[in-house]
Design a protein around this motif. Sequence first.
Motif, PDB file in Angstrom:
ATOM      1  N   ILE A  74      21.197 143.309 -37.572  1.00  0.00           N
ATOM      2  CA  ILE A  74      21.552 142.015 -37.957  1.00  0.00           C
ATOM      3  C   ILE A  74      20.433 141.242 -36.639  1.00  0.00           C
ATOM      4  O   ILE A  74      20.138 140.496 -36.839  1.00  0.00           O
ATOM      5  N   ARG A  77      17.148 142.162 -37.187  1.00  0.00           N
ATOM      6  CA  ARG A  77      16.635 141.343 -37.831  1.00  0.00           C
ATOM      7  C   ARG A  77      15.446 140.493 -37.350  1.00  0.00           C
ATOM      8  O   ARG A  77      14.805 139.846 -37.891  1.00  0.00           O
ATOM      9  N   GLN A  78      16.727 139.625 -37.270  1.00  0.00           N
ATOM     10  CA  GLN A  78      16.536 138.565 -36.020  1.00  0.00           C
ATOM     11  C   GLN A  78      14.913 138.258 -35.572  1.00  0.00           C
ATOM     12  O   GLN A  78      14.138 136.919 -35.415  1.00  0.00           O
ATOM     13  N   THR A  81      11.806 138.106 -36.866  1.00  0.00           N
ATOM     14  CA  THR A  81      11.051 136.970 -37.306  1.00  0.00           C
ATOM     15  C   THR A  81      10.970 135.418 -36.480  1.00  0.00           C
ATOM     16  O   THR A  81      10.812 134.660 -36.185  1.00  0.00           O
ATOM     17  N   SER A  83      12.964 134.504 -33.954  1.00  0.00           N
ATOM     18  CA  SER A  83      13.978 134.330 -32.897  1.00  0.00           C
ATOM     19  C   SER A  83      14.872 134.858 -32.243  1.00  0.00           C
ATOM     20  O   SER A  83      14.500 135.567 -31.841  1.00  0.00           O
ATOM     21  N   VAL A  85      17.695 135.843 -30.374  1.00  0.00           N
ATOM     22  CA  VAL A  85      19.668 136.551 -30.383  1.00  0.00           C
ATOM     23  C   VAL A  85      20.225 135.548 -29.071  1.00  0.00           C
ATOM     24  O   VAL A  85      20.176 136.555 -27.709  1.00  0.00           O
ATOM     25  N   LYS A  94      14.792 137.904 -26.602  1.00  0.00           N
ATOM     26  CA  LYS A  94      13.848 137.417 -27.372  1.00  0.00           C
ATOM     27  C   LYS A  94      12.600 138.196 -27.662  1.00  0.00           C
ATOM     28  O   LYS A  94      12.512 139.467 -26.106  1.00  0.00           O
ATOM     29  N   ALA A 255      19.340 127.996 -31.070  1.00  0.00           N
ATOM     30  CA  ALA A 255      19.916 128.481 -31.526  1.00  0.00           C
ATOM     31  C   ALA A 255      20.697 129.899 -32.480  1.00  0.00           C
ATOM     32  O   ALA A 255      21.234 130.012 -33.611  1.00  0.00           O
ATOM     33  N   LYS A 258      21.413 127.860 -35.686  1.00  0.00           N
ATOM     34  CA  LYS A 258      21.008 128.412 -36.347  1.00  0.00           C
ATOM     35  C   LYS A 258      21.482 129.175 -36.816  1.00  0.00           C
ATOM     36  O   LYS A 258      21.701 129.918 -38.497  1.00  0.00           O
ATOM     37  N   GLN A 259      22.592 130.534 -36.432  1.00  0.00           N
ATOM     38  CA  GLN A 259      23.093 132.010 -36.891  1.00  0.00           C
ATOM     39  C   GLN A 259      24.075 131.603 -37.269  1.00  0.00           C
ATOM     40  O   GLN A 259      24.780 132.436 -38.448  1.00  0.00           O
ATOM     41  N   HIS A 262      22.781 129.809 -40.957  1.00  0.00           N
ATOM     42  CA  HIS A 262      22.920 130.930 -41.883  1.00  0.00           C
ATOM     43  C   HIS A 262      24.298 132.012 -42.657  1.00  0.00           C
ATOM     44  O   HIS A 262      24.489 132.323 -43.797  1.00  0.00           O
TER      45      HIS A 262
END
Length: 307
Positions: A74, A77-78, A81, A83, A85, A94, A255, A258-259, A262
Amino acid sequence: MMRHDCVVVPGWGALVASHSPSSSDLSSISRPTRLIGFNPSIAHNDGLLAMSVARRHNISYDEACKVIADNVTIFRRQLATGSEVAFGRLGFFKNDDSKLLFTPTLHDEASDEFFGLHNFKFPTLSSQSQTNDEMGQVASSIFTRRGWRTAAAIALLIGIGALLSTPVVVDKSIDTASLNIANVKTAPTTLTVKPAAQATQPASAQASEPVQQQNQRAIERQSSESSFNEGMPSDENGAYFLVINSCKKQHQALALAKQYAHKGIKCKTIARGAYHHIVVAQSNSQQELVKAKKLLPEKYRKAWVCK
């Protein structure tokens, strides 16, 4: 990371702490420091993180390894994009020119042993003599013997007031690691024996079954988090907040929010002092939020109420 100088996240990299002793020169004394860095080359599983996650969530070692592997997937994948982590209060990752870049949030205070220590700079002789002369002139012109006693009493009261009013940060987290996971329990697998005639199915039909299973697990995880905000007070004018996480930087809090979003968790960020809190409930009644905290899933029970 507070107890170990190297914590390996299998498949991701290692968080490594480096120590620098105190040093001094003719003008200053610097405090000892402990910095947390990142080494992507160390990605083997030494068992330390998996055992800690297993103790925290009361699961087996194999289940903990699977949880770590799922979260690493996961995280990647972030990053793909664009984003960031966040790794709790340690820092955030990042992508920088296809390289994994780690920015610590604890900076040089990543140790309980150095709490309260500061760098000290010696005053110069000229500034010290000037200060002494000014203090002597003021003292001789204003204070009498009774004045000194009164000043000492006032200073004592001010010191006691500052001591009682300054909040003491107490970390109530247990000495185990945790990950942002919706459900650490893995469903028991059932063995299905297919007839020999079905062995001739097209390869595309056989390959679609794991994808369907993954989609089903994703739906189950979302449904488990969808009930997170049920029963949570949502008074927009409330003076009290139920906080599930906190960061020093605003972009880190955004951030994290945002997690959570989701995962289906409704939350917002508020700034209080030097921190940015992630809030999931708001009310004018502190007791109402205390009761709402008991309705949270077990891994969020360390939430707290602030004003």
